[in-house]
Design a protein around this motif. Sequence first.
Motif, mmCIF file in Angstrom:
data_model
loop_
_atom_site.group_PDB
_atom_site.id
_atom_site.type_symbol
_atom_site.label_atom_id
_atom_site.label_comp_id
_atom_site.label_asym_id
_atom_site.label_seq_id
_atom_site.Cartn_x
_atom_site.Cartn_y
_atom_site.Cartn_z
ATOM 1 N N TRP A 44 0.843 -1.199 0.000
ATOM 2 C CA TRP A 44 0.000 0.000 0.000
ATOM 3 C C TRP A 44 0.877 1.247 0.000
ATOM 4 O O TRP A 44 1.729 1.442 0.877
ATOM 5 C CB TRP A 44 -0.949 -0.047 1.185
ATOM 6 C CG TRP A 44 -1.999 -1.097 0.953
ATOM 7 C CD1 TRP A 44 -3.173 -0.937 0.265
ATOM 8 C CD2 TRP A 44 -1.972 -2.472 1.382
ATOM 9 N NE1 TRP A 44 -3.870 -2.125 0.232
ATOM 10 C CE2 TRP A 44 -3.170 -3.080 0.903
ATOM 11 C CE3 TRP A 44 -1.067 -3.246 2.092
ATOM 12 C CZ2 TRP A 44 -3.471 -4.418 1.118
ATOM 13 C CZ3 TRP A 44 -1.367 -4.578 2.312
ATOM 14 C CH2 TRP A 44 -2.552 -5.150 1.833
ATOM 15 N N THR A 45 0.645 2.072 -1.011
ATOM 16 C CA THR A 45 1.504 3.218 -1.296
ATOM 17 C C THR A 45 0.657 4.488 -1.265
ATOM 18 O O THR A 45 -0.466 4.508 -1.798
ATOM 19 C CB THR A 45 2.139 3.028 -2.701
ATOM 20 O OG1 THR A 45 2.761 1.738 -2.735
ATOM 21 C CG2 THR A 45 3.172 4.089 -2.987
ATOM 22 N N GLU A 46 1.202 5.533 -0.664
ATOM 23 C CA GLU A 46 0.407 6.745 -0.424
ATOM 24 C C GLU A 46 0.198 7.551 -1.710
ATOM 25 O O GLU A 46 1.019 8.386 -2.077
ATOM 26 C CB GLU A 46 1.104 7.615 0.632
ATOM 27 C CG GLU A 46 0.199 8.677 1.164
ATOM 28 C CD GLU A 46 0.508 9.005 2.608
ATOM 29 O OE1 GLU A 46 1.648 8.747 3.052
ATOM 30 O OE2 GLU A 46 -0.406 9.515 3.280
ATOM 31 N N THR A 47 -0.885 7.249 -2.389
ATOM 32 C CA THR A 47 -1.260 7.961 -3.625
ATOM 33 C C THR A 47 -2.784 8.147 -3.600
ATOM 34 O O THR A 47 -3.469 7.533 -2.770
ATOM 35 C CB THR A 47 -0.907 7.145 -4.891
ATOM 36 O OG1 THR A 47 -1.854 6.079 -5.013
ATOM 37 C CG2 THR A 47 0.497 6.578 -4.863
ATOM 38 N N PRO A 48 -3.325 8.908 -4.551
ATOM 39 C CA PRO A 48 -4.798 9.073 -4.605
ATOM 40 C C PRO A 48 -5.538 7.747 -4.789
ATOM 41 O O PRO A 48 -6.736 7.654 -4.503
ATOM 42 C CB PRO A 48 -4.992 9.980 -5.832
ATOM 43 C CG PRO A 48 -3.706 10.741 -5.949
ATOM 44 C CD PRO A 48 -2.630 9.776 -5.509
ATOM 45 N N PRO A 88 -5.816 -0.046 9.262
ATOM 46 C CA PRO A 88 -5.685 -1.506 9.083
ATOM 47 C C PRO A 88 -4.583 -1.877 8.085
ATOM 48 O O PRO A 88 -3.928 -2.907 8.225
ATOM 49 C CB PRO A 88 -7.065 -1.921 8.547
ATOM 50 C CG PRO A 88 -7.996 -0.836 8.955
ATOM 51 C CD PRO A 88 -7.184 0.426 8.963
ATOM 52 N N ILE A 89 -4.379 -1.028 7.084
ATOM 53 C CA ILE A 89 -3.318 -1.263 6.090
ATOM 54 C C ILE A 89 -1.954 -1.140 6.764
ATOM 55 O O ILE A 89 -1.061 -1.966 6.566
ATOM 56 C CB ILE A 89 -3.435 -0.229 4.945
ATOM 57 C CG1 ILE A 89 -4.616 -0.568 4.044
ATOM 58 C CG2 ILE A 89 -2.142 -0.125 4.151
ATOM 59 C CD1 ILE A 89 -4.889 0.452 2.959
ATOM 60 N N ILE A 90 -1.812 -0.091 7.563
ATOM 61 C CA ILE A 90 -0.522 0.134 8.245
ATOM 62 C C ILE A 90 -0.257 -1.020 9.214
ATOM 63 O O ILE A 90 0.862 -1.537 9.291
ATOM 64 C CB ILE A 90 -0.534 1.510 8.947
ATOM 65 C CG1 ILE A 90 -0.588 2.594 7.865
ATOM 66 C CG2 ILE A 90 0.689 1.689 9.857
ATOM 67 C CD1 ILE A 90 -0.876 3.992 8.359
ATOM 68 N N LEU A 92 3.909 3.065 2.119
ATOM 69 C CA LEU A 92 5.109 3.291 1.315
ATOM 70 C C LEU A 92 4.945 4.610 0.566
ATOM 71 O O LEU A 92 3.824 5.085 0.384
ATOM 72 C CB LEU A 92 5.290 2.126 0.334
ATOM 73 C CG LEU A 92 5.324 0.757 1.033
ATOM 74 C CD1 LEU A 92 5.213 -0.369 0.021
ATOM 75 C CD2 LEU A 92 6.592 0.603 1.867
ATOM 76 N N SER A 93 6.068 5.178 0.133
ATOM 77 C CA SER A 93 5.966 6.414 -0.651
ATOM 78 C C SER A 93 6.121 6.083 -2.135
ATOM 79 O O SER A 93 6.831 5.129 -2.496
ATOM 80 C CB SER A 93 7.048 7.414 -0.220
ATOM 81 O OG SER A 93 8.293 7.026 -0.764
ATOM 82 N N PRO A 98 8.598 -7.725 -5.253
ATOM 83 C CA PRO A 98 7.730 -7.095 -4.256
ATOM 84 C C PRO A 98 8.421 -5.865 -3.653
ATOM 85 O O PRO A 98 9.611 -5.918 -3.332
ATOM 86 C CB PRO A 98 7.551 -8.177 -3.188
ATOM 87 C CG PRO A 98 7.965 -9.453 -3.859
ATOM 88 C CD PRO A 98 9.025 -9.060 -4.855
ATOM 89 N N CYS A 99 7.687 -4.759 -3.556
ATOM 90 C CA CYS A 99 8.180 -3.548 -2.854
ATOM 91 C C CYS A 99 7.081 -3.260 -1.849
ATOM 92 O O CYS A 99 6.182 -2.464 -2.135
ATOM 93 C CB CYS A 99 8.284 -2.357 -3.787
ATOM 94 S SG CYS A 99 8.972 -2.651 -5.396
ATOM 95 N N ASP A 100 7.089 -3.949 -0.717
ATOM 96 C CA ASP A 100 5.847 -4.022 0.060
ATOM 97 C C ASP A 100 6.026 -3.840 1.566
ATOM 98 O O ASP A 100 5.100 -4.126 2.326
ATOM 99 C CB ASP A 100 5.154 -5.368 -0.217
ATOM 100 C CG ASP A 100 5.956 -6.567 0.284
ATOM 101 O OD1 ASP A 100 7.124 -6.376 0.685
ATOM 102 O OD2 ASP A 100 5.422 -7.684 0.272
ATOM 103 N N GLY A 101 7.192 -3.378 2.002
ATOM 104 C CA GLY A 101 7.375 -3.178 3.437
ATOM 105 C C GLY A 101 7.196 -4.459 4.231
ATOM 106 O O GLY A 101 6.930 -4.423 5.424
#
Length: 268
Positions: free
Chosen positions: A188-192, A206-208, A217-218, A243-246
């Motif tokens: 989950w990446t912080e975008t619109p 819940p995502i965090i 993620l940014s 995967p870039c997924d924290g």
Amino acid sequence: MSESISDCQLSIIVTGGASGIGAAVAELVLERGGYVGILDIDFTKCSTNLSSRKGRCAHVVASTLDQAAVSDAWSQMANALDRPINGLVNCAGVPPIPAPIETYEVSEWSRLLESHLTGTYIPCKVIGSELARLGRGAIVNLASVLAFRSGPVLAYGAAKSGVVSLTESLAVHWAKSGVRVNAVAPGWTETPFLRPPGRADRDLSPIIDATPQKRLLSPREIAEVIYFLLSDSSRAITGVTIPCDGGVIAGSGWAPYGGFDIFPSSSA
Ligand SMILES: NC(=O)c1ccc[n+]([C@@H]2O[C@H](COP(=O)([O-])OP(=O)(O)OC[C@H]3O[C@@H](n4cnc5c(N)ncnc54)[C@H](O)[C@@H]3O)[C@@H](O)[C@H]2O)c1
């Protein structure tokens, strides 16, 4: 031997590049001296200052679902940037709406598959074929952790699994042509995308909580991995999805043991 991409700068097309991860890729490539053509259906919220990058940044309003428009956009952008294109990043796509299968409309299923799978297939077909004809290039597709893990957004997960499969097949198909095809699978990446119209007040906690790194993620972090896959630094890599997924995929087996914090001292 042909010139390597790191010797001659990236010159790429980004679909969905007016927002979010695509915009971050465009910014990063421009910052590092490269050239970018942005294809998007909606530039009203575009964060990249297109006019200040005249000559190094072109943009075309078009849909990834319109093969003729993507083909025209390819020619327009190659002319505007005045150099051969050597990369494609497929970021365009619409956010999914969660629903159980019993009430999941066929129209919603088709809309999501079209947007994410057909919308990746058409630019790969049009632009990837041109790159193969030129004998060089790199493509990066956007998958998702939901390509590998279940979720309540049925068509979205199915489309992203399809993107992984398409990536592998095209990588092998074009391997001898000098075109590499890879994908990234963001968490989950912080975008619109996370707060689409009608869900602006969505609770993201819940995502965090489900992300071992305990954060969103940014877009820039995802863009850095995409940049690596576009550049010659990754010349041995084709047909993979990174995967870039924290830690989301790795962490999914912890829930039955009490979650990520069952050993409090090690998570301090
Ligand atoms: N944000 C996340 O948490 C996340 C996680 C995993 C995967 N992804 C994937 O990353 C990609 C980019 O997502 P984002 O978060 O940057 O979303 P975003 O909503 O910020 O940007 C998507 C862009 O795609 C454009 N677009 C939509 N349909 C289009 C079409 N048919 N033709 C051209 N442009 C179109 C939109 O106008 C928008 O500018 C998507 O494929 C998404 O599924 C996002």
